[in-house]
Write a protein that holds these residues in place. Sequence first.
Motif, PDB file in Angstrom:
ATOM      1  N   ALA A 273       3.280   7.948  -1.339  1.00 52.37           N
ATOM      2  CA  ALA A 273       2.472   7.240  -0.323  1.00 52.37           C
ATOM      3  C   ALA A 273       2.123   8.037   0.925  1.00 52.37           C
ATOM      4  O   ALA A 273       1.024   7.965   1.295  1.00 52.37           O
TER       5      ALA A 273
ATOM      6  N   ALA B  41      -1.901   8.923   1.134  1.00 52.80           N
ATOM      7  CA  ALA B  41      -2.642   8.101   2.292  1.00 52.80           C
ATOM      8  C   ALA B  41      -2.911   9.059   3.339  1.00 52.80           C
ATOM      9  O   ALA B  41      -3.740   8.347   4.191  1.00 52.80           O
TER      10      ALA B  41
ATOM     11  N   ALA C 122      -1.499   7.020   7.640  1.00 50.72           N
ATOM     12  CA  ALA C 122      -1.177   5.886   6.991  1.00 50.72           C
ATOM     13  C   ALA C 122       0.208   5.122   7.417  1.00 50.72           C
ATOM     14  O   ALA C 122       0.483   3.857   7.126  1.00 50.72           O
TER      15      ALA C 122
ATOM     16  N   LEU D  59       1.385   0.913   6.858  1.00 53.79           N
ATOM     17  CA  LEU D  59       2.662   0.636   5.907  1.00 53.79           C
ATOM     18  C   LEU D  59       3.594   1.402   6.160  1.00 53.79           C
ATOM     19  O   LEU D  59       3.780   2.676   6.401  1.00 53.79           O
TER      20      LEU D  59
ATOM     21  N   LEU E 107       4.061  -4.923   1.933  1.00 48.56           N
ATOM     22  CA  LEU E 107       3.005  -3.970   1.631  1.00 48.56           C
ATOM     23  C   LEU E 107       1.713  -4.737   2.497  1.00 48.56           C
ATOM     24  O   LEU E 107       0.566  -3.960   2.775  1.00 48.56           O
TER      25      LEU E 107
ATOM     26  N   ARG F 162      -6.469  -1.456  -1.716  1.00 48.46           N
ATOM     27  CA  ARG F 162      -6.009  -0.765  -0.363  1.00 48.46           C
ATOM     28  C   ARG F 162      -4.548   0.027  -0.618  1.00 48.46           C
ATOM     29  O   ARG F 162      -4.114   0.891  -0.122  1.00 48.46           O
ATOM     30  N   VAL F 163      -3.874  -0.842  -1.668  1.00 52.12           N
ATOM     31  CA  VAL F 163      -2.382  -0.419  -1.853  1.00 52.12           C
ATOM     32  C   VAL F 163      -2.540  -0.606  -3.458  1.00 52.12           C
ATOM     33  O   VAL F 163      -2.921  -1.504  -3.942  1.00 52.12           O
TER      34      VAL F 163
ATOM     35  N   VAL G 210      -1.143   4.525  -1.255  1.00 54.87           N
ATOM     36  CA  VAL G 210      -1.876   3.647  -0.193  1.00 54.87           C
ATOM     37  C   VAL G 210      -3.037   4.464   0.169  1.00 54.87           C
ATOM     38  O   VAL G 210      -3.153   5.576   0.352  1.00 54.87           O
TER      39      VAL G 210
ATOM     40  N   GLY H  87      -4.958   2.754   5.240  1.00 48.40           N
ATOM     41  CA  GLY H  87      -5.052   1.467   4.569  1.00 48.40           C
ATOM     42  C   GLY H  87      -6.389   0.877   3.905  1.00 48.40           C
ATOM     43  O   GLY H  87      -6.462  -0.186   3.511  1.00 48.40           O
TER      44      GLY H  87
ATOM     45  N   ALA I   4      -7.399   2.898  -2.999  1.00 50.52           N
ATOM     46  CA  ALA I   4      -6.153   3.618  -3.338  1.00 50.52           C
ATOM     47  C   ALA I   4      -5.739   4.026  -4.653  1.00 50.52           C
ATOM     48  O   ALA I   4      -6.182   3.393  -5.571  1.00 50.52           O
TER      49      ALA I   4
END
Length: 351
Positions: A24, A28, A32, A36, A59, A258-259, A269, A273, A277
Motif C-alpha cells: 500500500a 500509493a 497516501a 487510507l 478502506l 481508487r483502492v 491504493v 486515494g 490503483a
Amino acid sequence: MKGLRHVAGRLLLAVAAVPVACGAARAAGPDAAATLPAPPAPPRVDRARLDYGLQARALAPGVWVVEGSNADFSPANGCNIINTGFIATDDGVLVINTGPSRRYGEQLRALAERTAGRPVRGVLQLNLHPDYFLGNQAFAEVPRWATPATRAGVAREAAAYEDNLYRLCGDWMKGTQALAPDRDLPLPADGRWVVGGRVLHLQVLAGHTDSDLVLTDVASGVVFAGGLVFVDRVPTTPHARLREWQESLDRLQALPARVLVPSHGTVLVGRDGEAPAGAPGIAQTRAYLRWLDESFTRLAEEGASADEVLRARVPVAFRSWAAWDTEYVRNVTHLYPAYELRALRPAAPRR
C-alpha cells in the motif's frame, strides 16, 4: 499430487514477480497515509483457542477489508490466506467471501456485525476456490450469491476441497462442511447492482477460473478483484487459462479503482486515494503469467520433462514471493502437461 491439485485450485496464484514496487505505501506514494490508514499488523493467530485474530481495516466509509496472511495454507496461520471484506448498506451488511472454515466464517460474521453495527444481509462469492466459501455455514440463513459458473464449480469441487483443507489445516477445520452458494447473482447488462441503497458494479471476467467476479463499490471506488490479482505472491493455477487471464487483467486495469483489493497480498491504493490503483499488482501478475506461458512453451518445444522444468532457471524476483516453494510446483503440475501435448501435436500440413 491429486490432493495438491485441488488445494492449489483455491490457492489463487500467488501474484507473479516483476521488479515493481508493491504494497500500500509503495504503490500509493508517501501522501497516501492521509487517505487510507496503514495496514494493521498481521492477524494474531491463537492456535490454542483457534482464534484467527481477524481485524477489519476501513478502506472507505462503509467498506472494510479483512486481510489474511500472504502465505500458503498452514496450521500456523489457520489456513487464513485470503482477503475477505464487507460493505454496509441500508438493509444490512454484504459480506464478500467467507474464508476457509466454519470457524473463520463465524468470527468474520461477528466482526462484520460488530464493526458495521447492523446484521448481515447476504454473502457474495467471487469465485469457486475453497477459501471463498468454506465459511458459509456461518451464513446459512442469508442469501449467498455467486455466478452460475461458480455455483457449478463449487458443486463439482467442494468434496475435494474439504478433504484437502482438513489435511492441511487440521483442527481449524473442525465442524466445517461445504455449504454452497444458494442463488444466482443478478447480472444486469450494465453491471449495476443496488443493494440496500448502495450502488455496486459487477463485472464477470475469467482466466484464473471460469468465472472471476470483480466487485466495485461505485461511491468509494474500492474494487474487490478476487483471484485475478496477487501481490508479492505466486499465483495459483488449478483452473487457469493464462492468456485469457492476461486479457482480463487488461480489462481490470481500465477500471477507475481508487483502492484495489487482491485475493492475496497487500491492498493497493491510488496516489492520494485517486484512481487508478492496482497497477503494480496487475503488472506483477501479468508478468508472471507471461513468463509461465513463454517459458513452458519453450521448454516443451525443447522436450523438457516436468522435473527439468522445476530445475530450470527462474527470474530471481519471483523466488522472493510468498508461497514460491509450493505454488510453483503446483503451477508446473497444473499447466505443463498441456504444453507438452501441444508441442507433440503434429503440425498441420501445408496446402
